[in-house]
Design a protein around this motif. Structure first.
Motif, PDB file in Angstrom:
ATOM      1  N   ASP A  85       6.036  -1.051  -6.391  1.00 30.28           N
ATOM      2  CA  ASP A  85       4.958  -1.636  -7.182  1.00 30.28           C
ATOM      3  C   ASP A  85       3.926  -0.558  -7.490  1.00 30.28           C
ATOM      4  O   ASP A  85       3.363   0.038  -6.562  1.00 30.28           O
ATOM      5  CB  ASP A  85       4.314  -2.779  -6.388  1.00 30.28           C
ATOM      6  N   PRO A  86       3.634  -0.285  -8.766  1.00 31.47           N
ATOM      7  CA  PRO A  86       2.649   0.759  -9.087  1.00 31.47           C
ATOM      8  C   PRO A  86       1.256   0.453  -8.554  1.00 31.47           C
ATOM      9  O   PRO A  86       0.431   1.362  -8.425  1.00 31.47           O
ATOM     10  CB  PRO A  86       2.667   0.811 -10.619  1.00 31.47           C
ATOM     11  N   ASN A  87       0.993  -0.812  -8.212  1.00 29.34           N
ATOM     12  CA  ASN A  87      -0.315  -1.152  -7.663  1.00 29.34           C
ATOM     13  C   ASN A  87      -0.590  -0.432  -6.347  1.00 29.34           C
ATOM     14  O   ASN A  87      -1.749  -0.262  -5.961  1.00 29.34           O
ATOM     15  CB  ASN A  87      -0.431  -2.662  -7.458  1.00 29.34           C
ATOM     16  N   VAL A  88       0.466   0.009  -5.632  1.00 25.83           N
ATOM     17  CA  VAL A  88       0.239   0.685  -4.353  1.00 25.83           C
ATOM     18  C   VAL A  88      -0.447   2.034  -4.539  1.00 25.83           C
ATOM     19  O   VAL A  88      -1.038   2.571  -3.594  1.00 25.83           O
ATOM     20  CB  VAL A  88       1.550   0.866  -3.549  1.00 25.83           C
ATOM     21  N   PHE A  89      -0.392   2.599  -5.744  1.00 22.50           N
ATOM     22  CA  PHE A  89      -1.014   3.890  -5.995  1.00 22.50           C
ATOM     23  C   PHE A  89      -2.499   3.768  -6.318  1.00 22.50           C
ATOM     24  O   PHE A  89      -3.197   4.781  -6.411  1.00 22.50           O
ATOM     25  CB  PHE A  89      -0.296   4.610  -7.148  1.00 22.50           C
ATOM     26  N   GLY A  90      -2.978   2.535  -6.495  1.00 22.36           N
ATOM     27  CA  GLY A  90      -4.389   2.333  -6.785  1.00 22.36           C
ATOM     28  C   GLY A  90      -4.804   3.034  -8.066  1.00 22.36           C
ATOM     29  O   GLY A  90      -4.168   2.884  -9.102  1.00 22.36           O
ATOM     30  N   GLU A  91      -5.857   3.832  -7.967  1.00 22.17           N
ATOM     31  CA  GLU A  91      -6.377   4.538  -9.146  1.00 22.17           C
ATOM     32  C   GLU A  91      -5.673   5.869  -9.388  1.00 22.17           C
ATOM     33  O   GLU A  91      -5.852   6.480 -10.438  1.00 22.17           O
ATOM     34  CB  GLU A  91      -7.879   4.791  -8.973  1.00 22.17           C
ATOM     35  N   SER A 128       0.850  -1.191   0.000  1.00 22.73           N
ATOM     36  CA  SER A 128       0.000   0.000   0.000  1.00 22.73           C
ATOM     37  C   SER A 128       0.882   1.235   0.000  1.00 22.73           C
ATOM     38  O   SER A 128       2.075   1.183   0.318  1.00 22.73           O
ATOM     39  CB  SER A 128      -0.906   0.021   1.229  1.00 22.73           C
ATOM     40  N   LEU A 129       0.271   2.365  -0.352  1.00 29.70           N
ATOM     41  CA  LEU A 129       1.021   3.619  -0.342  1.00 29.70           C
ATOM     42  C   LEU A 129       1.451   3.983   1.075  1.00 29.70           C
ATOM     43  O   LEU A 129       2.536   4.544   1.282  1.00 29.70           O
ATOM     44  CB  LEU A 129       0.169   4.734  -0.950  1.00 29.70           C
ATOM     45  N   ASP A 130       0.646   3.640   2.062  1.00 29.17           N
ATOM     46  CA  ASP A 130       1.032   3.884   3.453  1.00 29.17           C
ATOM     47  C   ASP A 130       2.297   3.101   3.806  1.00 29.17           C
ATOM     48  O   ASP A 130       3.173   3.604   4.534  1.00 29.17           O
ATOM     49  CB  ASP A 130      -0.104   3.499   4.398  1.00 29.17           C
ATOM     50  N   ASP A 131       2.392   1.850   3.307  1.00 29.62           N
ATOM     51  CA  ASP A 131       3.607   1.054   3.543  1.00 29.62           C
ATOM     52  C   ASP A 131       4.827   1.746   2.945  1.00 29.62           C
ATOM     53  O   ASP A 131       5.893   1.817   3.575  1.00 29.62           O
ATOM     54  CB  ASP A 131       3.461  -0.337   2.894  1.00 29.62           C
ATOM     55  N   VAL A 132       4.663   2.242   1.723  1.00 35.52           N
ATOM     56  CA  VAL A 132       5.778   2.911   1.045  1.00 35.52           C
ATOM     57  C   VAL A 132       6.196   4.155   1.820  1.00 35.52           C
ATOM     58  O   VAL A 132       7.389   4.397   2.061  1.00 35.52           O
ATOM     59  CB  VAL A 132       5.386   3.281  -0.401  1.00 35.52           C
ATOM     60  N   ARG A 133       5.226   4.940   2.218  1.00 34.39           N
ATOM     61  CA  ARG A 133       5.531   6.177   2.941  1.00 34.39           C
ATOM     62  C   ARG A 133       6.243   5.870   4.263  1.00 34.39           C
ATOM     63  O   ARG A 133       7.212   6.558   4.634  1.00 34.39           O
ATOM     64  CB  ARG A 133       4.246   6.957   3.186  1.00 34.39           C
ATOM     65  N   ALA A 134       5.795   4.833   4.945  1.00 38.36           N
ATOM     66  CA  ALA A 134       6.434   4.463   6.213  1.00 38.36           C
ATOM     67  C   ALA A 134       7.869   4.011   5.986  1.00 38.36           C
ATOM     68  O   ALA A 134       8.783   4.378   6.740  1.00 38.36           O
ATOM     69  CB  ALA A 134       5.629   3.371   6.906  1.00 38.36           C
TER      70      ALA A 134
END
Length: 540
Positions: free
Chosen positions: A115-121, A88-94
């Motif tokens: 992974d671009p999937n963490v950005f969702g839409e 998730s984007l939160d994981d990346v930010r952390a």
């Protein structure tokens, strides 16, 4: 008979071609298997200088070969933070926040596996993490290895303030006002930021490469088809080989980029003469497209965003001419081709080359992520090797097609993902690899992914395209016998037989019979490279 250098006892010998032989021991002299038999008769061959290893029932296979890897660039890329486990984007930010805390003043933050999937839409852009970075120059490699997310400060240091034109299909992605978003597509664009960042010393790069290769040996690998020769990687291989520190046998294919003229192609042909005891330049790597996830693949119909409509070579006919020239020179080629149009053009080019100059030159296509039925059949018809990376399907797509790759393609094309089974059944020679650092290099994970096709982070999730799975023996052949064939070494490598090269891997349990979802946990007991032990478990 010459006194053996190495004897392996108390083993179960598993040859992928003749798997039913009851041998429990083997002997090695001068890098070659010289005898197979039972413990008593092989033990009797030992001399005073023979190293004898009791494998305590371990299963010995031919040494596993990664059919597509990037050791030198991977050793550099993975020196930064690992974002590959972020979902998730939160994981990346952390993760970026933790990495920033440990940075020295003025240092760059490097990370990989995004992974671009963490950005969702939402769009993949640096604005999503700029507040966490707090003005630090950051270079975040996306998992596909073809794109990079750069922070505002990194763009500034690289002198990037707007769009640019490139000789290949590369792009500095900009917003409607012409301002860079931080997303850079393909090498020509990514290199602008990479060159601006501080570079490791040569000694650091040599040490990182040696360490990565030792770790590969410990995972059970004895060989790899290295799909690049960037920078001074050939000199590093040469140094490690001369020092007896090259832990994996490497077959290296330098890149041929768009715009290569006759002189450039001639220089690539001349490179084929380079090599040492455990490495050689053998082949040329070309790119027909980019990746589906970042919209730079070459598809016969655009993706859902209207992207992936062009070849990596601005003039695909020039690529065909290069393939023909290399074929005439007897040089095998490996072409990165992900989209259906790219794969079709690569096969068309090989067909034209063979018509122009008949000969047994073994060409390959790498990745082959989505192709229709008529393309599947052509691999065997043309004798083109299908080089596949099943863990890409496992870890970067989802069975319900909710991932970025599948959404871009739509149901029809997403349903024909990584057609390993169909290519195998059509008579193609399928070779398996990891594409490290895009996906992890441990070969048991690659073998497992080819069988279960499930996300490695959660094997309870459903498989993507289970009908395309290979059997345990087929997967083993794809990393041994077929890898040897792809390298033109089928008479000397890829099997456990007298006269064959003593590249061997031993496992605590049978890797063919072990359940696919448990295979990644099987201990590697011993790795032998040319009769030299490169990894030995503490339990032996």
């Amino acid at each position: 008979m010459q006194q053996p250098d190495l004897i392996l006892l108390n083993a179960r010998i598993l040859d992928p071609v003749d798997g039913g032989r009851p041998h429990t021991a083997l002997a090695v002299s001068d890098d070659v298997i010289t005898a197979l038999g039972d413990d008593r008769e092989i033990r009797a061959l030992a001399g005073t200088g023979t190293v004898t290893v009791d494998l305590k029932g371990a299963v010995v296979t031919p040494g596993l070969v990664d059919g597509h890897t990037h050791p030198a660039s991977g050793a550099e890329l993975t020196a930064g933070g690992d974002l590959s486990r972020c979902v998730s984007l939160d994981d990346v930010r952390a993760e970026l926040g933790r990495a920033k805390e440990s940075l020295a003043d003025g240092a760059w933050l490097h990370a990989w596996g995004l992974d671009p999937n963490v950005f969702g839409e939402r769009a993949v852009e640096a604005a999503a993490v700029e507040d966490v970075l707090g003005g630090v120059p950051a270079s975040l490699q996306l998992f596909d290895g073809h794109s990079l997310l750069a922070s505002a400060r990194a763009l500034e240091l690289a002198g990037i303030d707007g769009p640019r034109a490139f000789d290949q299909a590369a792009e500095i992605v900009c917003d409607t006002a012409g301002r860079p978003t931080g997303l850079l597509l393909e090498d020509a664009a990514c290199e602008l930021v990479e060159r601006a960042a501080p570079q490791p010393t040569r000694a650091e790069r040599r040490e990182r490469l040696g360490r990565a290769l030792r770790a590969m040996a410990a995972s059970g690998l004895t060989g790899g088809h290295a799909m690049d020769a960037n920078g001074d990687s050939l000199e590093l291989y040469e140094e490690l080989d001369a020092a007896g520190e090259l832990a994996v046998r490497l077959r290296v294919a330098p890149w041929c980029q768009p715009g290569a003229d006759a002189d450039a192609v001639s220089r690539l042909v001349q490179l084929e003469e380079r090599g040492g005891q455990l490495w050689s330049v053998d082949g040329v790597k070309l790119f027909m497209d980019g990746t589906i996830d970042n919209g730079t693949a070459w598809l016969e119909r655009p993706d859902c965003h209207g992207e992936s409509t062009h070849a990596f070579w601005p003039d695909p006919a020039a690529y065909t001419d290069v393939i023909t020239s290399l074929h005439r020179s007897g040089v095998p080629t490996a072409t990165h081709a992900i989209g259906d149009a790219a794969v079709r053009h690569a096969l068309d080019s090989v067909a034209k080359a063979r018509a122009a100059a008949p000969g047994d030159v073994r060409h390959r296509v790498e990745h082959i992520e989505t192709v229709p039925d008529d393309t599947v059949r052509r691999f065997a018809e043309l004798g083109v090797i299908a080089s596949m990376q099943p863990t890409h399907c496992c870890d970067f797509t989802r069975a319900d097609h909710s991932d970025n790759w599948s959404r871009r393609l739509g149901e029809e094309r997403a349903a024909r993902a990584w057609r390993c089974r169909d290519l195998w059944d059509a008579g193609a020679t399928v070779v398996l690899g990891s594409d490290w650092p895009i996906a992890p290099y441990p070969p048991l994970g690659v073998l497992a992914g080819a069988r279960h096709r499930r996300p490695s982070r959660d094997l309870a999730l459903p498989p993507h395209g289970p009908e395309q799975a290979l059997t345990g023996m087929e997967a083993l052949r794809a990393m041994t016998v077929n890898a040897a064939y792809a390298a033109g070494e089928e008479r000397t490598a890829g099997r456990i037989a007298v006269g064959f090269r003593a590249d061997l891997t031993a496992f605590a349990v049978d890797p063919v019979a072990a359940p696919a979802t448990e295979l990644h946990e099987v201990p590697v007991q011993l790795t032998v490279l040319g009769g030299r032990v490169t990894h030995r478990a503490a339990s032996l």
